[in-house]
Enzyme design. Structure first.
Site: not given
Ligand code: NDP
Length: 336
Positions: A159, A162-163
């Site tokens: 992701c 997300c990261d």
């Protein structure tokens, strides 16, 4: 007591498994929620507050995909960020505070041909539900490499939204040639110094618009006809070894130094248990009416990643969980 009803001996073991139901008295509930990511928990919070006494089964991965993420920094309301597992624990507490009954267990079978809907849990118990909210999420696909598992959370992620932030000014690789890969690569290119896109074919499957965006981004380098052999590093990802033109006479090994390795080779929506009854698209995502959580079956609602292949964010999943609970409440109101 026999666990299963006896069956016609001519049936194959597989079809038996599909048809067998635990021989137990069903438990009757007003609202059954399957899945415990942000969609499931938000549905539980709203359903509990609306006196629907929801029963939730957490599924194979309690807490959902967020529990495999380290820091969540883009969920509104957490100015300092929060870890995925912590956030899911908070959501669970919040759902339980209003009376949601959160349980271990997986939906293994469903009969949605009539109301109340029948769902078997772990092939041991049976729930009869007046309304059903499916929030079973989707599972990111991985290549299946040993080293990929080793560095999950230490440089390997599925992701970028997300990261990606952790790779500001660093070098990363994205594997995959679809719209997700193109989108993640362009997102990462805004943060990282350099983004490699590893594609096994000699072309990208992504839409023309997305491809154009990738092509026009200076710090993205396309590596066509490359396959990942292994990821390496001391505790964290430091590089990846690729095979260029596998199986061809000029096959060669390529080594690139990276800090992050992002998978974008697709997701599998967890809809199989319900797909005999519920309309899904060709990839298995549950089809819902535009702007609502309604499925093709009145009384069955879907929320979160099992019905969303575009946004796939914790906050959008939570929003659709809220919609599902409100839709279920209204549905029950209309039946009275
Ligand atoms: P796709 O299935 O479209 O693409 C997967 C990509 O991963 C393909 O390039 C495929 O290669 C590659 N791949 C699969 N397995 C492997 C493997 N083992 N090793 C190397 N490469 C592999 O998935 P997406 O997640 O990109 O998209 C799913 C759906 O969601 C699509 O319909 C897409 O259009 C949609 N979507 C739409 C978006 C939007 O509209 N903004 C954003 C994101 C997705 P190969 O081509 O060789 O099979």
């Amino acid at each position: 007591m026999a666990l299963f009803k006896s069956l016609d001996s001519t049936e194959s073991n597989e079809s038996k498994a599909q048809n067998e139901w635990p021989d137990v008295e069903p438990e009757k509930v007003k609202c059954l929620i399957i899945g415990s990511g942000p969609a499931g928990y938000t549905a539980a919070i709203y359903a509990a507050r609306a006196n629907m006494a929801p029963v939730m089964y957490q599924g194979m991965e309690p807490g959902g995909q967020l529990t495999t993420t380290t820091e969540v920094e883009n969920f509104p309301g957490y100015p300092e960020g929060v870890t995925g597992p912590e956030m899911m624990e908070d959501l669970k507490k919040q759902a339980e505070r209003f009376g949601s009954d959160v349980r271990w267990g997986m939906a293994t079978k469903a009969d949605l041909s009539k109301r109340p809907f029948k769902v078997a849990i772990d092939d041991k118990s049976v729930i009869e539900a007046e309304t059903l909210i499916i929030a079973t999420g989707a599972t990111a696909r991985y290549l299946g490499l040993e080293t990929e598992t080793k560095y999950k959370g230490s440089g390997v992620s599925a992701c970028a939204t997300c990261d990606g932030f952790f790779y500001k000014g660093k070098r990363v690789a994205v594997v995959g040639g679809g719209d997700t890969a193109a989108e993640e690569a362009t997102y990462l290119a805004g943060l990282a110094e350099k983004v490699y896109v590893i594609i096994r074919k000699d072309y990208m499957r992504a839409s023309k618009t997305m491809q154009k965006r990738v092509d026009n981004t200076k710090n993205i380098e396309m590596l066509y006809e490359h396959e990942t052999k292994e990821i390496y590093g001391d505790n964290v990802v430091q590089g990846v070894r690729l095979i260029k033109r596998r199986g061809k006479p000029d096959e060669e090994e390529v080594d690139i130094k990276i800090d992050g390795f992002f998978l974008a080779i697709g997701h599998t929506p967890n809809s199989t248990v319900f797909s005999q009854f519920i309309t899904t698209d060709k990839e298995g995502y549950i089809v819902t009416d535009a702007g609502s959580s309604k499925t093709n079956i009145p009384g069955v609602f879907a929320s979160g990643d099992v019905q969303d292949k575009i946004y796939r964010q914790a906050v959008t999943a939570a929003g659709s969980g809220c919609q599902a609970a409100l839709d279920a409440e209204r549905f029950l109101g209309e039946q009275e």
